[in-house]
Every structure is written in C-alpha cells, then in structure tokens.
Design a protein around this motif. Sequence first.
Motif, PDB file in Angstrom:
ATOM      1  N   ALA A   1      -6.232 -11.894   5.647  1.00 61.77           N
ATOM      2  CA  ALA A   1      -5.430 -10.798   6.202  1.00 61.77           C
ATOM      3  C   ALA A   1      -4.055 -10.751   5.547  1.00 61.77           C
ATOM      4  O   ALA A   1      -3.512  -9.672   5.289  1.00 61.77           O
ATOM      5  N   ALA A   2      -3.492 -11.931   5.264  1.00 59.30           N
ATOM      6  CA  ALA A   2      -2.193 -11.980   4.579  1.00 59.30           C
ATOM      7  C   ALA A   2      -2.307 -11.388   3.182  1.00 59.30           C
ATOM      8  O   ALA A   2      -1.412 -10.659   2.724  1.00 59.30           O
ATOM      9  N   PHE A   3      -3.418 -11.678   2.496  1.00 60.97           N
ATOM     10  CA  PHE A   3      -3.627 -11.100   1.162  1.00 60.97           C
ATOM     11  C   PHE A   3      -3.737  -9.578   1.253  1.00 60.97           C
ATOM     12  O   PHE A   3      -3.132  -8.857   0.455  1.00 60.97           O
ATOM     13  N   ALA A   4      -4.517  -9.093   2.216  1.00 69.39           N
ATOM     14  CA  ALA A   4      -4.669  -7.642   2.371  1.00 69.39           C
ATOM     15  C   ALA A   4      -3.327  -6.983   2.654  1.00 69.39           C
ATOM     16  O   ALA A   4      -3.056  -5.871   2.185  1.00 69.39           O
ATOM     17  N   GLY A   5      -2.477  -7.684   3.408  1.00 65.18           N
ATOM     18  CA  GLY A   5      -1.170  -7.129   3.714  1.00 65.18           C
ATOM     19  C   GLY A   5      -0.234  -7.085   2.534  1.00 65.18           C
ATOM     20  O   GLY A   5       0.556  -6.145   2.386  1.00 65.18           O
ATOM     21  N   SER A   6      -0.317  -8.098   1.673  1.00 63.64           N
ATOM     22  CA  SER A   6       0.606  -8.171   0.531  1.00 63.64           C
ATOM     23  C   SER A   6       0.051  -7.542  -0.743  1.00 63.64           C
ATOM     24  O   SER A   6       0.781  -7.407  -1.724  1.00 63.64           O
ATOM     25  N   HIS A   7      -1.233  -7.163  -0.742  1.00 66.20           N
ATOM     26  CA  HIS A   7      -1.853  -6.531  -1.918  1.00 66.20           C
ATOM     27  C   HIS A   7      -2.567  -5.244  -1.482  1.00 66.20           C
ATOM     28  O   HIS A   7      -3.803  -5.150  -1.538  1.00 66.20           O
ATOM     29  N   PRO A   8      -1.822  -4.251  -1.026  1.00 62.91           N
ATOM     30  CA  PRO A   8      -2.445  -3.040  -0.461  1.00 62.91           C
ATOM     31  C   PRO A   8      -3.314  -2.263  -1.439  1.00 62.91           C
ATOM     32  O   PRO A   8      -4.202  -1.519  -1.003  1.00 62.91           O
ATOM     33  N   ASP A   9      -3.089  -2.431  -2.740  1.00 61.12           N
ATOM     34  CA  ASP A   9      -3.872  -1.677  -3.719  1.00 61.12           C
ATOM     35  C   ASP A   9      -5.069  -2.459  -4.248  1.00 61.12           C
ATOM     36  O   ASP A   9      -5.854  -1.924  -5.037  1.00 61.12           O
ATOM     37  N   ALA A  10      -5.236  -3.700  -3.800  1.00 64.64           N
ATOM     38  CA  ALA A  10      -6.286  -4.554  -4.364  1.00 64.64           C
ATOM     39  C   ALA A  10      -7.606  -4.444  -3.625  1.00 64.64           C
ATOM     40  O   ALA A  10      -8.671  -4.604  -4.216  1.00 64.64           O
ATOM     41  N   VAL A  11      -7.543  -4.209  -2.306  1.00 60.87           N
ATOM     42  CA  VAL A  11      -8.776  -4.202  -1.507  1.00 60.87           C
ATOM     43  C   VAL A  11      -8.812  -2.997  -0.578  1.00 60.87           C
ATOM     44  O   VAL A  11      -7.781  -2.504  -0.130  1.00 60.87           O
ATOM     45  N   GLU A  12     -10.040  -2.562  -0.309  1.00 60.74           N
ATOM     46  CA  GLU A  12     -10.243  -1.461   0.635  1.00 60.74           C
ATOM     47  C   GLU A  12     -10.667  -1.963   2.017  1.00 60.74           C
ATOM     48  O   GLU A  12     -10.628  -1.206   2.984  1.00 60.74           O
TER      49      GLU A  12
ATOM     50  N   SER B   1      -1.401  -2.730  11.514  1.00 59.77           N
ATOM     51  CA  SER B   1      -1.795  -1.621  12.385  1.00 59.77           C
ATOM     52  C   SER B   1      -1.577  -0.250  11.749  1.00 59.77           C
ATOM     53  O   SER B   1      -2.279   0.709  12.101  1.00 59.77           O
ATOM     54  N   GLY B   2      -0.648  -0.153  10.826  1.00 58.79           N
ATOM     55  CA  GLY B   2      -0.385   1.134  10.189  1.00 58.79           C
ATOM     56  C   GLY B   2      -1.176   1.379   8.930  1.00 58.79           C
ATOM     57  O   GLY B   2      -0.997   2.413   8.274  1.00 58.79           O
ATOM     58  N   ARG B   3      -2.083   0.479   8.598  1.00 60.15           N
ATOM     59  CA  ARG B   3      -2.841   0.578   7.351  1.00 60.15           C
ATOM     60  C   ARG B   3      -4.104   1.428   7.533  1.00 60.15           C
ATOM     61  O   ARG B   3      -5.215   0.920   7.671  1.00 60.15           O
ATOM     62  N   ASP B   4      -3.926   2.736   7.517  1.00 54.25           N
ATOM     63  CA  ASP B   4      -5.071   3.628   7.639  1.00 54.25           C
ATOM     64  C   ASP B   4      -5.973   3.575   6.405  1.00 54.25           C
ATOM     65  O   ASP B   4      -7.107   4.065   6.448  1.00 54.25           O
ATOM     66  N   ASP B   5      -5.444   2.998   5.328  1.00 48.14           N
ATOM     67  CA  ASP B   5      -6.223   2.892   4.094  1.00 48.14           C
ATOM     68  C   ASP B   5      -7.042   1.600   4.039  1.00 48.14           C
ATOM     69  O   ASP B   5      -7.687   1.318   3.032  1.00 48.14           O
ATOM     70  N   LEU B   6      -7.050   0.821   5.121  1.00 48.84           N
ATOM     71  CA  LEU B   6      -7.745  -0.462   5.146  1.00 48.84           C
ATOM     72  C   LEU B   6      -8.810  -0.458   6.241  1.00 48.84           C
ATOM     73  O   LEU B   6      -8.509  -0.325   7.422  1.00 48.84           O
TER      74      LEU B   6
ATOM     75  N   LEU C   1      -2.425  -5.850  15.969  1.00 49.59           N
ATOM     76  CA  LEU C   1      -1.996  -6.036  14.575  1.00 49.59           C
ATOM     77  C   LEU C   1      -2.954  -5.381  13.583  1.00 49.59           C
ATOM     78  O   LEU C   1      -2.667  -5.347  12.388  1.00 49.59           O
ATOM     79  N   LEU C   2      -4.090  -4.890  14.081  1.00 52.39           N
ATOM     80  CA  LEU C   2      -5.095  -4.276  13.219  1.00 52.39           C
ATOM     81  C   LEU C   2      -5.105  -2.764  13.401  1.00 52.39           C
ATOM     82  O   LEU C   2      -4.677  -2.248  14.441  1.00 52.39           O
ATOM     83  N   PRO C   3      -5.611  -2.022  12.403  1.00 52.90           N
ATOM     84  CA  PRO C   3      -5.690  -0.567  12.551  1.00 52.90           C
ATOM     85  C   PRO C   3      -6.549  -0.180  13.751  1.00 52.90           C
ATOM     86  O   PRO C   3      -7.477  -0.906  14.134  1.00 52.90           O
ATOM     87  N   GLY C   4      -6.269   0.973  14.326  1.00 49.51           N
ATOM     88  CA  GLY C   4      -7.043   1.443  15.466  1.00 49.51           C
ATOM     89  C   GLY C   4      -8.492   1.704  15.132  1.00 49.51           C
ATOM     90  O   GLY C   4      -9.335   1.786  16.029  1.00 49.51           O
ATOM     91  N   THR C   5      -8.802   1.849  13.851  1.00 52.21           N
ATOM     92  CA  THR C   5     -10.178   2.100  13.413  1.00 52.21           C
ATOM     93  C   THR C   5     -10.966   0.815  13.181  1.00 52.21           C
ATOM     94  O   THR C   5     -12.119   0.877  12.725  1.00 52.21           O
ATOM     95  N   ALA C   6     -10.377  -0.339  13.476  1.00 57.88           N
ATOM     96  CA  ALA C   6     -11.053  -1.613  13.232  1.00 57.88           C
ATOM     97  C   ALA C   6     -12.374  -1.680  13.997  1.00 57.88           C
ATOM     98  O   ALA C   6     -12.493  -1.209  15.123  1.00 57.88           O
ATOM     99  N   CYS C   7     -13.368  -2.291  13.362  1.00 57.59           N
ATOM    100  CA  CYS C   7     -14.685  -2.469  13.978  1.00 57.59           C
ATOM    101  C   CYS C   7     -14.750  -3.854  14.629  1.00 57.59           C
ATOM    102  O   CYS C   7     -14.335  -4.842  14.013  1.00 57.59           O
TER     103      CYS C   7
END
Length: 261
Positions: free
Chosen positions: A141-152, A168-173, A197-203
């Motif tokens: 999760a820390a990687f996803a937060g610091s590398h927004p363009d690396a992973v979907e 929570s604001g990462r609608d692109d994740l 801490l997670l987007p509202g679309t989290a599964c």
Amino acid sequence: MKKRSRFLGRVLAIFLLMLVVAVGGFVLWGSTPLGPSAEAVAALRSDGSVVVTDAQWLTFAPASTTPVAGLVFYPGGRVDSRAYAPSARALAARGLLVVIVPMPLNLAVFAPGRAAEAIAAHPEVAVWAVGGHSLGGAMAAAFAGSHPDAVEGLVLWAAYPASGNDLSGRDDLAVLSVYATLDGLMTEAERTASASLLPGTACWVALDGGNHAQFGSYGVQRGDHPATLSAAAQQGQIVNATAAFLLGLPAFAGGGGVMCP
C-alpha cells in the motif's frame, strides 16, 4: 579523573556490547522465517501450464500466453517468500504474471520500493497491481501511495495501509481487500478503522472461518486463531477473488469501473 575515564570507558563498552547483541539477535530473528510447506516447495516446479523462475525474484508466468496483468507480491513479515508459491502458481495458470519479491531479513519494511524493479523487468505486461500479506500488504500500500503511475491495482491479504498512508482519494487505484474472520493478527477493529484510508470503490472479500496463516502455506503462526476453514478451501477462495479482480484490471485501466469479485 582517571577513575572516571575508566568508568565511562566500561559503560561505553557495555553499551556497545549490548548493542551488538541486540542487533545480532534481530538479524538472527529476521533471518529465520516461517518456512514453506512441502506443498509450497512442490509448487515451485515448472510444467506445461506455468513457468516458474527462481532468480532475483520468484516469478510465475503462464506458459503459452502473454499475461493479462501482473501482480508484484510482498510476503508477510518473517515469512519465506516461497510460502506463497501455491497461490502464485494458481494465479499464473489463469493467465496472470506473479512476481514474489523476497525482502531483506524477510521484512518488507526494509525495501518497500522493490516492486518498481520487478515491474521494469517485465515490459511485456501493460497493467500492474502490487499486493502483499500482512506487513507485506501494508508496504505494498505504501508503494501504491508513493508510485501513483506505476500500478493500477492494490491487493491486500489480511492487511491494511499504515495510518499515514491515506489512499481514499485515489479514484485511479482499484483495491481488493481479502480478510479472514478468525484472523488472530489483524483484528476486525483494525480492519474497519483502516477502511477510511482506502477508496470508496474498494472491494471487500471475507473468508468465513479463515485465519491469518492460511493466506500462505507455512504452517501455524504464533498469535493466530485456529481456522474452521481448511487451508485448501481458504487459499482457493483467495485465488478466486484475486484472479477475478486482476483479470478485470485492464478494463479498469481503460476507464471502466472497478470489477469486484
């Protein structure tokens, strides 16, 4: 004055000795992880469906097709990376590339950025997720937060982001969180408290009767609760949910919605 100097020298020597012992004990502790089961070791063999490569990382790839998406996976704290081989192999058999990244002293906190190297090594894969179990999931999760363009995508197995890592604001994740109802190491209170801490679309996928250790294949873990769900059944549910999520990731990357299992 000389007596004081000798006293201070002795105090310093004792302090340094205690520091060496403490560091040595920590290194020994980190270097003796929970090892893989016989089933996990057997899953490291290549066959006509899955090609397994054990080099810088443990890589599981479909034998005859280009992977639909890739997952870089961080092991749980003090768990041998090979312990996740059965699930990684099952995911690869469904057309996904899985790269399990070993960590220094078997603790992902010491190298949370390693996913970048694994992703760069596989330019044939266009869509990526990072994920992990327990501490490994927090560092993913820390990687996803610091590398927004690396992973979907982000895949959490019995894990949640650290309090300072607000996604929570990462609608692109796209996010998948798989948790077990009898987990003795990640409580329900911790899971629900971290949900914001997670987007509202989290599964969210609950494993009824599952526990913490059965996210891998390494036996019993101290502090965990006994599972009422078999290890095979729990890992089957984990693989089904994770595969469905990752197979839907290209559509999400193309502008579609999150595909929850």
